[in-house]
Scaffold this active site. Sequence first.
Site, PDB file in Angstrom:
ATOM      1  N   CYS A  72       5.355   9.710  20.873  1.00 46.56           N
ATOM      2  CA  CYS A  72       6.183  10.099  19.761  1.00 46.56           C
ATOM      3  C   CYS A  72       5.637   9.856  18.704  1.00 46.56           C
ATOM      4  CB  CYS A  72       7.547   9.594  19.948  1.00 46.56           C
ATOM      5  SG  CYS A  72       7.831   7.910  19.769  1.00 46.56           S
ATOM      6  N   CYS A 223      -5.509 -14.458 -16.620  1.00 45.29           N
ATOM      7  CA  CYS A 223      -5.764 -15.986 -16.508  1.00 45.29           C
ATOM      8  C   CYS A 223      -4.859 -16.737 -17.501  1.00 45.29           C
ATOM      9  CB  CYS A 223      -7.311 -16.550 -16.844  1.00 45.29           C
ATOM     10  SG  CYS A 223      -7.306 -18.509 -16.541  1.00 45.29           S
ATOM     11  N   CYS A 278     -13.421 -19.145 -16.673  1.00 40.73           N
ATOM     12  CA  CYS A 278     -13.206 -20.678 -16.401  1.00 40.73           C
ATOM     13  C   CYS A 278     -14.182 -21.123 -15.369  1.00 40.73           C
ATOM     14  CB  CYS A 278     -11.666 -21.015 -16.104  1.00 40.73           C
ATOM     15  SG  CYS A 278     -10.541 -20.601 -17.556  1.00 40.73           S
ATOM     16  N   HIS A 356      11.911   5.216  18.196  1.00 43.25           N
ATOM     17  CA  HIS A 356      11.511   6.587  18.516  1.00 43.25           C
ATOM     18  C   HIS A 356      11.238   7.247  17.117  1.00 43.25           C
ATOM     19  CE1 HIS A 356      10.885  10.533  20.472  1.00 43.25           C
ATOM     20  NE2 HIS A 356      11.951  10.973  19.616  1.00 43.25           N
TER      21      HIS A 356
END
Length: 404
Positions: A72, A223, A278, A356
């Site tokens: 299905c 940052c 950084c 289903h």
Amino acid sequence: MPGASGVNAEGSCEALCRTLVSQNGLQRETADISQSVLYTSLMGLLLVADNEKEHLSLGSGRVGLRNIGNTCFLNAVVQCLSHTRSLRDYSLLTSYRDEKFSKEEARLMEVFSQVLSGLWDVNDGDTVVNPRQLYSIFKEAVPYFSGYSQQDAQEFLRFLLDKLHTEINRRPYVRRTGKEPELTFARFRISEEAAAMWKKHLERDDSRIVDLFSGQLRSSLHCSVCSHYSNTFDVFCDLSLPIPKRSSVGAVTLRECLDLFSQEEELDKDNSPMCERCNRHTECTKRLSIQKFPQVIVIHLNRFTTSRWSISKSTVYVSFPLTDLDLGRYGPVDCGPVLYDLYAICNHAGTVNMGHYTACCSDDNGWCFYNDSSVTPVSENQLQTNQAYVLFYQRSNSTTSVRK
């Protein structure tokens, strides 16, 4: 073009170029017909030929698919794709045979097209189409789906579209060797950086699947130490949205799911990427947005959550618009309205272990409910249930819309 394999495409293309040159008053002897012009003109020839073709003779499309053993999930997804009009027409015209550059044989695409041909047979000869060959070839390509256990429809959709794309790729396969050098964009605008990344993607992955379903996500990092902003761009074929949790039983809206998906997230040092300035892991914030909108946006409502010991399903009712879903607020700044109309829904009823799948799809005569081999008309006010799992929207305000 189908049936024209004996035609010298390059010669025809060059002839068209010469005609265009002549009509524009240029001297034939001095006209330089470059390969790019040849290619562009060839595409023009193909478009002209497509426009001159008779419209496809289509049946109602209201034909079911046989369940061949817990399939299905396949039936529901195929019905949704069958009602993606541009993909349907492309498949029925077998246009991929002329476009594909992939060396891989288009076995799955051929049988997928055959299934769609049965579903849209103008004579409506079969009330049910058997997808056995489609499933068999798919399982050969993706052994993970072997056996007869229930599978996840959204996961199947991703694998199916990826495999179809691989077979009909307009680009030749290029083996990736090691880690590729990253593009750097110092002092570039975000739009230029995104466009460059998209161009790089299309150099390797370019197909009708990409035309329709692929978009571009932007991930922005800020940052908290040095205030540096960085952006990464990723291709997506569906949006998997979290469903907001409610302390009490109640409905949520699709917009609330989108807001939760795109809201700013705080990352600690252990979960953050390295800051470019950084040069170390720092606390930062992350936000997702849509940089490039696809023609067809597939929205997955993430109803299943996995914990250490179990999988649970959310049955929260999520309301969604049938027309004019505006995603502009989740795109680039000042991009304006980006409108989509709903045309198909993949539903999941039941529990994690006893579920289903069904589908609801729209056509020129309204909506229908597809439950394996059974097909019944359904009204619009019956579409919104707490079973909605995957939503298929077609962009409606794009000047380059490929559905119509």
